[in-house]
Design a protein around this motif. Structure first.
Motif, PDB file in Angstrom:
ATOM      1  N   VAL A 171     -16.040 -13.209  -1.786  1.00 34.53           N
ATOM      2  CA  VAL A 171     -15.939 -12.164  -2.811  1.00 34.53           C
ATOM      3  C   VAL A 171     -15.749 -11.109  -1.987  1.00 34.53           C
ATOM      4  O   VAL A 171     -16.438 -10.473  -1.179  1.00 34.53           O
ATOM      5  CB  VAL A 171     -17.155 -12.467  -3.700  1.00 34.53           C
ATOM      6  N   GLY A 172     -15.037 -10.079  -3.035  1.00 33.23           N
ATOM      7  CA  GLY A 172     -15.003  -8.772  -2.350  1.00 33.23           C
ATOM      8  C   GLY A 172     -14.830  -7.662  -3.512  1.00 33.23           C
ATOM      9  O   GLY A 172     -14.627  -7.945  -4.801  1.00 33.23           O
ATOM     10  N   LEU A 173     -15.493  -6.453  -3.243  1.00 29.88           N
ATOM     11  CA  LEU A 173     -15.566  -5.397  -4.150  1.00 29.88           C
ATOM     12  C   LEU A 173     -14.860  -4.226  -3.499  1.00 29.88           C
ATOM     13  O   LEU A 173     -15.284  -3.956  -2.372  1.00 29.88           O
ATOM     14  CB  LEU A 173     -17.031  -5.245  -4.465  1.00 29.88           C
ATOM     15  N   THR A 174     -14.108  -3.501  -4.330  1.00 28.64           N
ATOM     16  CA  THR A 174     -13.204  -2.809  -3.604  1.00 28.64           C
ATOM     17  C   THR A 174     -13.196  -1.407  -4.648  1.00 28.64           C
ATOM     18  O   THR A 174     -13.423  -1.411  -5.588  1.00 28.64           O
ATOM     19  CB  THR A 174     -11.794  -3.276  -3.468  1.00 28.64           C
ATOM     20  N   SER A 175     -13.046  -0.387  -4.018  1.00 31.41           N
ATOM     21  CA  SER A 175     -12.665   0.895  -4.842  1.00 31.41           C
ATOM     22  C   SER A 175     -11.789   1.807  -4.127  1.00 31.41           C
ATOM     23  O   SER A 175     -11.669   1.815  -2.723  1.00 31.41           O
ATOM     24  CB  SER A 175     -13.914   1.823  -4.778  1.00 31.41           C
ATOM     25  N   ARG A 176     -11.070   2.515  -4.688  1.00 35.47           N
ATOM     26  CA  ARG A 176     -10.095   3.592  -3.877  1.00 35.47           C
ATOM     27  C   ARG A 176      -9.423   4.542  -5.078  1.00 35.47           C
ATOM     28  O   ARG A 176      -9.699   4.413  -6.243  1.00 35.47           O
ATOM     29  CB  ARG A 176      -8.699   2.522  -3.386  1.00 35.47           C
ATOM     30  N   PHE A 177      -8.741   5.529  -4.469  1.00 33.73           N
ATOM     31  CA  PHE A 177      -8.082   6.578  -5.022  1.00 33.73           C
ATOM     32  C   PHE A 177      -6.769   6.548  -4.561  1.00 33.73           C
ATOM     33  O   PHE A 177      -6.646   6.762  -3.356  1.00 33.73           O
ATOM     34  CB  PHE A 177      -8.752   7.840  -5.171  1.00 33.73           C
ATOM     35  N   ARG A 178      -5.647   6.509  -5.585  1.00 30.32           N
ATOM     36  CA  ARG A 178      -4.370   6.452  -4.901  1.00 30.32           C
ATOM     37  C   ARG A 178      -3.311   7.580  -5.709  1.00 30.32           C
ATOM     38  O   ARG A 178      -3.823   8.125  -6.808  1.00 30.32           O
ATOM     39  CB  ARG A 178      -3.494   5.142  -5.146  1.00 30.32           C
ATOM     40  N   LEU A 179      -2.491   8.312  -4.661  1.00 28.48           N
ATOM     41  CA  LEU A 179      -1.676   9.363  -5.524  1.00 28.48           C
ATOM     42  C   LEU A 179      -0.366   8.962  -4.783  1.00 28.48           C
ATOM     43  O   LEU A 179      -0.139   8.932  -3.850  1.00 28.48           O
ATOM     44  CB  LEU A 179      -2.025  10.602  -4.845  1.00 28.48           C
ATOM     45  N   LEU A 180       0.655   8.515  -5.852  1.00 30.90           N
ATOM     46  CA  LEU A 180       1.923   8.082  -5.668  1.00 30.90           C
ATOM     47  C   LEU A 180       3.177   8.959  -6.197  1.00 30.90           C
ATOM     48  O   LEU A 180       2.896   9.324  -7.383  1.00 30.90           O
ATOM     49  CB  LEU A 180       2.115   6.640  -5.951  1.00 30.90           C
ATOM     50  N   ALA A 181       3.859   9.450  -5.418  1.00 35.27           N
ATOM     51  CA  ALA A 181       5.149  10.074  -5.857  1.00 35.27           C
ATOM     52  C   ALA A 181       6.160   9.365  -5.369  1.00 35.27           C
ATOM     53  O   ALA A 181       6.668   9.041  -4.224  1.00 35.27           O
ATOM     54  CB  ALA A 181       5.109  11.556  -5.581  1.00 35.27           C
ATOM     55  N   ASN A 182       7.274   9.166  -6.580  1.00 35.86           N
ATOM     56  CA  ASN A 182       8.468   8.748  -6.097  1.00 35.86           C
ATOM     57  C   ASN A 182       9.680   9.556  -6.808  1.00 35.86           C
ATOM     58  O   ASN A 182       9.632  10.042  -7.917  1.00 35.86           O
ATOM     59  CB  ASN A 182       8.590   7.279  -6.808  1.00 35.86           C
ATOM     60  N   MET A 183      10.594   9.725  -5.900  1.00 40.80           N
ATOM     61  CA  MET A 183      11.990  10.196  -6.626  1.00 40.80           C
ATOM     62  C   MET A 183      13.098   9.626  -5.957  1.00 40.80           C
ATOM     63  O   MET A 183      12.996   9.112  -4.902  1.00 40.80           O
ATOM     64  CB  MET A 183      12.134  11.733  -5.924  1.00 40.80           C
ATOM     65  N   ASN A 184      13.665   8.929  -7.128  1.00 41.24           N
ATOM     66  CA  ASN A 184      14.664   7.968  -6.894  1.00 41.24           C
ATOM     67  C   ASN A 184      15.976   8.433  -7.751  1.00 41.24           C
ATOM     68  O   ASN A 184      15.836   9.228  -8.273  1.00 41.24           O
ATOM     69  CB  ASN A 184      14.259   6.730  -7.459  1.00 41.24           C
ATOM     70  N   ASN A 185      17.215   7.891  -7.317  1.00 39.99           N
ATOM     71  CA  ASN A 185      18.456   7.923  -8.043  1.00 39.99           C
ATOM     72  C   ASN A 185      18.781   9.484  -8.029  1.00 39.99           C
ATOM     73  O   ASN A 185      19.149   9.895  -9.096  1.00 39.99           O
ATOM     74  CB  ASN A 185      18.225   7.146  -9.302  1.00 39.99           C
ATOM     75  N   VAL A 186      18.584  10.212  -6.953  1.00 40.90           N
ATOM     76  CA  VAL A 186      18.738  11.486  -6.861  1.00 40.90           C
ATOM     77  C   VAL A 186      20.035  11.919  -6.473  1.00 40.90           C
ATOM     78  O   VAL A 186      20.428  11.433  -5.364  1.00 40.90           O
ATOM     79  CB  VAL A 186      17.558  12.315  -6.083  1.00 40.90           C
ATOM     80  N   THR A 187      20.936  12.290  -7.230  1.00 46.36           N
ATOM     81  CA  THR A 187      22.359  12.794  -6.966  1.00 46.36           C
ATOM     82  C   THR A 187      22.385  14.068  -5.818  1.00 46.36           C
ATOM     83  O   THR A 187      21.076  14.858  -5.699  1.00 46.36           O
ATOM     84  CB  THR A 187      23.230  13.301  -8.029  1.00 46.36           C
ATOM     85  N   THR A 188      23.099  14.132  -5.019  1.00 46.31           N
ATOM     86  CA  THR A 188      23.102  15.212  -3.982  1.00 46.31           C
ATOM     87  C   THR A 188      23.191  16.321  -4.205  1.00 46.31           C
ATOM     88  O   THR A 188      22.270  17.327  -3.656  1.00 46.31           O
ATOM     89  CB  THR A 188      24.447  14.556  -2.975  1.00 46.31           C
ATOM     90  N   PRO A 189      23.773  16.939  -5.324  1.00 46.60           N
ATOM     91  CA  PRO A 189      23.539  18.369  -5.674  1.00 46.60           C
ATOM     92  C   PRO A 189      22.149  18.589  -6.213  1.00 46.60           C
ATOM     93  O   PRO A 189      21.723  19.643  -5.771  1.00 46.60           O
ATOM     94  CB  PRO A 189      24.550  18.466  -6.922  1.00 46.60           C
ATOM     95  N   VAL A 190      21.358  17.643  -6.936  1.00 44.61           N
ATOM     96  CA  VAL A 190      20.184  17.977  -7.258  1.00 44.61           C
ATOM     97  C   VAL A 190      19.286  18.069  -5.908  1.00 44.61           C
ATOM     98  O   VAL A 190      18.362  18.708  -5.811  1.00 44.61           O
ATOM     99  CB  VAL A 190      19.603  16.862  -8.116  1.00 44.61           C
ATOM    100  N   ALA A 191      19.550  17.138  -5.043  1.00 40.98           N
ATOM    101  CA  ALA A 191      18.680  16.972  -3.606  1.00 40.98           C
ATOM    102  C   ALA A 191      18.699  18.400  -2.897  1.00 40.98           C
ATOM    103  O   ALA A 191      17.917  18.944  -2.369  1.00 40.98           O
ATOM    104  CB  ALA A 191      19.148  15.958  -2.856  1.00 40.98           C
ATOM    105  N   ARG A 192      19.995  19.175  -2.899  1.00 41.81           N
ATOM    106  CA  ARG A 192      20.288  20.150  -2.249  1.00 41.81           C
ATOM    107  C   ARG A 192      19.280  21.456  -2.882  1.00 41.81           C
ATOM    108  O   ARG A 192      18.885  21.931  -2.153  1.00 41.81           O
ATOM    109  CB  ARG A 192      21.736  20.570  -2.185  1.00 41.81           C
ATOM    110  N   VAL A 193      19.254  21.396  -4.085  1.00 42.13           N
ATOM    111  CA  VAL A 193      18.662  22.304  -5.056  1.00 42.13           C
ATOM    112  C   VAL A 193      17.017  22.024  -4.657  1.00 42.13           C
ATOM    113  O   VAL A 193      16.291  23.019  -4.372  1.00 42.13           O
ATOM    114  CB  VAL A 193      18.706  22.282  -6.296  1.00 42.13           C
ATOM    115  N   LEU A 194      16.704  20.918  -4.564  1.00 41.90           N
ATOM    116  CA  LEU A 194      14.947  20.442  -4.332  1.00 41.90           C
ATOM    117  C   LEU A 194      14.744  20.959  -3.119  1.00 41.90           C
ATOM    118  O   LEU A 194      13.717  21.254  -2.920  1.00 41.90           O
ATOM    119  CB  LEU A 194      14.963  19.112  -4.733  1.00 41.90           C
ATOM    120  N   VAL A 195      15.703  20.721  -2.008  1.00 40.12           N
ATOM    121  CA  VAL A 195      15.355  21.184  -0.748  1.00 40.12           C
ATOM    122  C   VAL A 195      15.555  22.627  -0.389  1.00 40.12           C
ATOM    123  O   VAL A 195      14.660  23.413   0.276  1.00 40.12           O
ATOM    124  CB  VAL A 195      16.061  20.343   0.360  1.00 40.12           C
TER     125      VAL A 195
END
Length: 526
Positions: free
Chosen positions: A132-156
């Protein structure tokens, strides 16, 4: 130019705390860290009891820009950048020339994650073949997908892009999801088949997940033009001919409400809550299984201190579930379909909280409270995990890990990027060294890492180039953990030789020495 909007996501994660853990998860001594990659790993462990004290990781990787700044990513994260590269107010300067951009990308991806693993334990009942196992965690996930290059240039780079001033940028899109949540898990594992050289175990983890924060943009169609302002050379207007998509967030109160109060943990006080499931199986091929059989006073048993397989194969479905954000005090979401919107300079400025982002979005696009709904669903980062581990000797192993994302990357919800990794390792009870080599970020980025364990402490990285700032890295990774191990022990030898006890103060010491001598002899026989 100072750090652009793109790094808003990055700094939220760093300031909160710094899912791969490739140098640790495949180990037979990973304890509760192995449960996250396959819940069946809880059973037939080398540990009788494993208590996790603390563990944390940071992952950042992308396929669009390489880090070419004169200061390292580590310096940026720890704020240890020389004054030479700071503005008069102390802010770190980021110049467009620091980014080595992949302008030929059709679309780009970014993945960022922090994972804080809190108190956890794993307990094995070897005679019953159950754990048996008992676990605890906190996660923070961020994804950016399907980013066209003009948008990527502005973000950077921000909008300081003279080569495209006045040029319409049409048919653009991107998806951004950022989710923070707390997780409590109960894992059950059982040996379900053991016959000759064949061994099979299965495991199940049930999770309660509480939403802490969420920001998401699903930009389906963006047509815009960046125009310079002659009277203000370093300022630009952005004109949206068309802006269509969905945007939502949780306000800062959702973070401030976090507590160990039962109403937050198990009630409705959090911004949202839900449930998740992990399920997995592990098959081991044990051609020399008889050498691990032990005859004791009470009959035959199996040596629980040894890895008995030549190879093992595991398969798991991870993070199947969702979080329903429905606390109207914190939760906002709206659909945007606007045309001919002018965004003057300063509209989006110093975004350091969800409230500022909320207010600036309202000002930019003319949104009102009545435009918002107060409920949305964010699926967990569901993935398929497959693992092959080959044992060359008692201490030398080679692992292959495949993780395949099962979530749609163009909708609301977290996703775990697909990857393939090979992890050779030297493994023993108190010392371990591994060298993870991986094709990460949906198979876009080749990385090499290094991890080590000394007793109850491990530290590592899955992206050594990012840590050492070698070759304009496109990511960084680091993790550590501290735990309390109690290992399985050999049973008492079946026919120990007993000597006549002699009275006196030294008898206790003689008993201990005699017992240790018998154990050494027993191990040599084993």
């Amino acid at each position: 130019m100072r750090l652009p909007l793109f790094f808003f996501i990055f700094f939220i994660q760093i300031n909160t705390f710094s899912q791969q853990w490739l140098g640790v998860a495949p180990s037979n001594y990973s304890g509760t860290y192995g449960i996250y990659s396959n819940p069946a790993n809880v059973a037939d462990s080398r540990y009788k009891l494993f208590v996790n004290l603390a563990g944390a990781n940071l992952d950042f990787i992308n396929n669009y820009f390489g880090w070419g700044a004169p200061y390292s990513l580590i310096g940026l994260i720890t704020n240890k950048v020389s004054d030479t590269y700071r503005a008069p107010n102390g802010a770190i300067i980021f110049r467009n020339s620091y980014a080595d951009e992949s302008l030929s990308n059709k679309t780009s991806t970014v993945f960022m994650a922090t994972d804080l693993k809190g108190p956890a334990l794993m307990l094995n009942f070897n005679k019953a073949g159950f754990a048996v196992g008992l676990t605890s965690r906190f996660r923070l996930l961020a994804n950016m997908n399907n980013v066209t290059t003009p948008v990527a240039r502005v973000l950077v780079n921000g909008t300081l892009l003279p080569d495209i001033y006045g040029v319409p940028q049409d048919n653009n899109h991107f998806t951004m999801n950022m989710n923070g949540y707390a997780e409590m898990g109960l894992t059950l594992g059982k040996i379900i088949w053991q016959q000759d050289e064949h061994f099979l175990k299965a495991g199940l983890t049930l999770k309660r997940v509480n939403g802490v924060m969420n920001i998401h943009y699903i930009a389906n169609d963006l047509d815009y033009t960046i125009d310079d302002i002659p009277a203000r050379p370093r300022k630009q207007n952005v004109f949206f001919e068309n802006a269509a998509g969905t945007y939502g967030l949780t306000k800062s109160g959702s973070i401030q409400s976090v507590s160990l109060n039962p109403n937050w943990l198990f009630g409705n006080a959090s911004a949202g809550h839900g449930y998740g499931v992990d399920v997995g199986v592990v098959y081991e091929y044990r051609p020399e299984h008889r050498q691990y059989d032990i005859k004791t006073k009470k009959g035959w048993t199996t040596d629980a201190t040894k890895n008995k397989y030549l190879y093992k194969i595991s398969l798991a479905l991870l993070d199947f579930g969702q979080i329903r954000f429905n606390n109207s005090n914190y939760v906002y979401q709206t659909n945007i379909a606007k045309t001919k919107v002018l965004i003057p300079p300063g509209t989006f400025n110093k975004i350091d909280s969800p409230e500022k982002l909320f207010n600036q979005m309202n000002n930019a696009f003319g949104l009102k409270d009545a435009d918002y709904d107060h409920e949305f669903v964010s699926p967990l980062p569901t993935a398929l995990s497959a693992n092959f581990d080959y044992k060359f000797s008692e201490k030398l192993y080679l692992n292959a890990t495949w993780i395949q994302n099962l979530r749609n990357t163009k909708t609301i919800g977290m996703n775990q990027p697909s990857m393939l990794a090979f992890v050779p390792r030297l493994e023993s009870k108190w010392l371990e060294l591994s060298l993870p080599i991986a094709l990460q970020n949906n198979y876009h980025n080749l990385t090499v890492g290094l991890a080590g364990r000394l007793g109850p402490l491990f530290i590592g990285t899955d992206n050594l180039a990012g840590v050492l700032n070698i070759g304009k890295p496109k990511g960084i990774s680091a993790y550590f953990g501290l735990f309390l191990p109690i290992f399985n022990k050999l049973p008492e030898p079946p026919n120990p030789c007993y000597s006549e006890r002699k009275a006196g103060w030294g008898q206790g010491i003689r008993d201990i020495l005699q017992k240790n001598k018998r154990k050494r002899q027993w191990r040599r026989i084993r």
